[in-house]
Design a protein around this motif. Structure first.
Motif, PDB file in Angstrom:
ATOM      1  N   ASP A 135     107.223  39.949  80.211  1.00  0.00           N
ATOM      2  CA  ASP A 135     106.294  39.821  79.084  1.00  0.00           C
ATOM      3  C   ASP A 135     104.995  39.196  79.560  1.00  0.00           C
ATOM      4  OD1 ASP A 135     105.638  39.730  76.148  1.00  0.00           O
ATOM      5  OD2 ASP A 135     105.517  37.594  76.623  1.00  0.00           O
ATOM      6  N   ILE A 136     103.880  39.549  78.938  1.00  0.00           N
ATOM      7  CA  ILE A 136     102.566  39.121  79.411  1.00  0.00           C
ATOM      8  C   ILE A 136     102.290  37.642  79.140  1.00  0.00           C
ATOM      9  CG2 ILE A 136     101.212  39.631  77.342  1.00  0.00           C
ATOM     10  CD1 ILE A 136     100.314  40.431  81.040  1.00  0.00           C
ATOM     11  N   SER A 137     103.030  37.017  78.234  1.00  0.00           N
ATOM     12  CA  SER A 137     102.801  35.596  77.935  1.00  0.00           C
ATOM     13  C   SER A 137     103.930  34.708  78.453  1.00  0.00           C
ATOM     14  CB  SER A 137     102.653  35.390  76.414  1.00  0.00           C
ATOM     15  OG  SER A 137     103.843  35.750  75.747  1.00  0.00           O
ATOM     16  N   ILE A 169      99.354  42.734  75.375  1.00  0.00           N
ATOM     17  CA  ILE A 169     100.365  43.699  74.942  1.00  0.00           C
ATOM     18  C   ILE A 169     101.721  43.228  75.460  1.00  0.00           C
ATOM     19  CG2 ILE A 169     101.112  46.094  75.039  1.00  0.00           C
ATOM     20  CD1 ILE A 169      98.194  46.894  75.476  1.00  0.00           C
ATOM     21  N   PRO A 170     102.627  42.851  74.582  1.00  0.00           N
ATOM     22  CA  PRO A 170     103.899  42.247  74.996  1.00  0.00           C
ATOM     23  C   PRO A 170     104.874  43.249  75.600  1.00  0.00           C
ATOM     24  CG  PRO A 170     103.905  42.583  72.637  1.00  0.00           C
ATOM     25  CD  PRO A 170     102.524  42.946  73.116  1.00  0.00           C
ATOM     26  N   GLY A 171     105.933  42.688  76.194  1.00  0.00           N
ATOM     27  CA  GLY A 171     106.951  43.530  76.809  1.00  0.00           C
ATOM     28  C   GLY A 171     108.307  42.850  76.827  1.00  0.00           C
ATOM     29  N   VAL A 172     109.270  43.481  77.476  1.00  0.00           N
ATOM     30  CA  VAL A 172     110.644  42.989  77.537  1.00  0.00           C
ATOM     31  C   VAL A 172     110.795  42.028  78.721  1.00  0.00           C
ATOM     32  CG1 VAL A 172     113.066  43.622  77.782  1.00  0.00           C
ATOM     33  CG2 VAL A 172     111.491  45.150  76.557  1.00  0.00           C
ATOM     34  N   PRO A 173     111.126  40.755  78.482  1.00  0.00           N
ATOM     35  CA  PRO A 173     111.359  39.832  79.600  1.00  0.00           C
ATOM     36  C   PRO A 173     112.751  40.020  80.200  1.00  0.00           C
ATOM     37  CG  PRO A 173     111.586  38.668  77.520  1.00  0.00           C
ATOM     38  CD  PRO A 173     111.166  40.076  77.183  1.00  0.00           C
ATOM     39  N   VAL A 185      98.704  43.412  80.118  1.00  0.00           N
ATOM     40  CA  VAL A 185      99.705  44.443  79.813  1.00  0.00           C
ATOM     41  C   VAL A 185     101.041  44.104  80.466  1.00  0.00           C
ATOM     42  CG1 VAL A 185     100.274  46.893  79.951  1.00  0.00           C
ATOM     43  CG2 VAL A 185      97.894  46.184  79.660  1.00  0.00           C
ATOM     44  N   ALA A 186     102.073  43.996  79.662  1.00  0.00           N
ATOM     45  CA  ALA A 186     103.420  43.735  80.167  1.00  0.00           C
ATOM     46  C   ALA A 186     104.066  45.038  80.612  1.00  0.00           C
ATOM     47  CB  ALA A 186     104.265  43.073  79.090  1.00  0.00           C
ATOM     48  N   LEU A 187     104.703  44.993  81.792  1.00  0.00           N
ATOM     49  CA  LEU A 187     105.364  46.187  82.336  1.00  0.00           C
ATOM     50  C   LEU A 187     106.852  46.233  82.033  1.00  0.00           C
ATOM     51  CD1 LEU A 187     103.734  46.320  85.889  1.00  0.00           C
ATOM     52  CD2 LEU A 187     103.090  47.636  83.852  1.00  0.00           C
ATOM     53  N   GLY A 188     107.418  45.147  81.498  1.00  0.00           N
ATOM     54  CA  GLY A 188     108.854  45.083  81.321  1.00  0.00           C
ATOM     55  C   GLY A 188     109.517  44.532  82.574  1.00  0.00           C
ATOM     56  N   PRO A 189     110.837  44.416  82.576  1.00  0.00           N
ATOM     57  CA  PRO A 189     111.544  43.699  83.645  1.00  0.00           C
ATOM     58  C   PRO A 189     111.725  44.447  84.958  1.00  0.00           C
ATOM     59  CG  PRO A 189     113.096  44.538  82.040  1.00  0.00           C
ATOM     60  CD  PRO A 189     111.735  44.824  81.488  1.00  0.00           C
TER      61      PRO A 189
END
Length: 245
Positions: free
Chosen positions: A107-109, A131-135, A11-15
């Protein structure tokens, strides 16, 4: 027979700004049994974690939080040992039928702890989802109020630069170059910007209370560049300066 009905979520938390987490990521964190989060063990023995700061702002049940502690060291064997231990814990959770999340800033990747678990998850047939997020560099484009790229522009993201010559070569071949983990170049990057009169955006700790950004060399000269910082160099897509119009 082991129960393999569990599932692992990356899970991506964002920046850094809790409001930049996606709805899908937040909904996932609300339902899982455990939330593993990365923490750095400092030389003084204390623990530091930007992920934990974000998690605490999301009104989640903190009893489900489990730290993944990695010592600060250039020797990658310490980190690899921590990742191996994490995988065994996550595997046991999944085989016990638990739903668990492993979180990461950005981002998770993208430079994520979760990437080091993928081989084990796949080879052991463990059900997982990312689950992607904002890098951070995407947030940097917004904070800097300039596009990262338009039309056919080439965007290059570089985690390590060895020399000024290498950077100059990359800049000559791409309209936008994003430098990440720039503490390695802190000794010469300011002089490089002045020498070549570069159009740039600098940001550190983006999305957090410690956020600082600038686009002028005078402001950057006074900063001690930390690990969590980026520089975006703009090429052909940069707006013209008044004297160039």
């Amino acid at each position: 027979m082991q129960n393999r009905s569990g599932k692992v979520f990356g899970v991506a938390l964002g920046p850094g700004d809790p409001e930049l987490i996606t709805l899908k990521a937040l909904n996932c964190l609300k339902k899982v049994d455990k939330i593993y989060y990365p923490a750095t063990e400092t030389a003084k023995g204390s623990s530091d974690s930007f992920s934990l700061v974000i998690l605490k702002e999301l009104n989640l049940e903190e009893s489900r939080f489990v730290p993944i502690t990695v010592p600060m060291s250039k020797d990658r064997s310490y980190a690899e040992k921590a990742y191996a231990e994490l995988f065994l814990k996550v595997q046991a959770d999944a085989f016990a039928g638990k739903q668990v999340a492993i979180v990461s800033e950005g981002d998770i990747s993208f430079f994520s702890t979760f990437s080091y678990l993928l081989d084990g998850l796949n080879s052991n047939n463990i059900d997982f989802e990312m689950i992607p997020g904002v890098p951070a560099f995407v947030l940097g484009g917004s904070v800097g109020k300039l596009p990262l790229c338009t039309l056919k522009d080439k965007l290059l993201i570089v985690p390590d630069i060895e020399s000024e010559e290498e950077l100059q070569t990359l800049l000559s071949k791409n309209e936008t170059v994003v430098l990440m983990k720039i503490s390695k170049v802190r000794n010469w990057i300011k002089d490089f910007i002045k020498k070549h009169d570069m159009k740039f955006f600098y940001g550190e700790y983006l999305g957090t209370e410690k956020q600082f950004s600038c686009a002028d060399i005078k402001s950057l000269e006074a900063r001690r560049i930390p690990y969590f910082a980026i520089i975006i160099f703009y090429g052909n897509n940069r707006p013209l300066r008044p004297e160039e119009k």
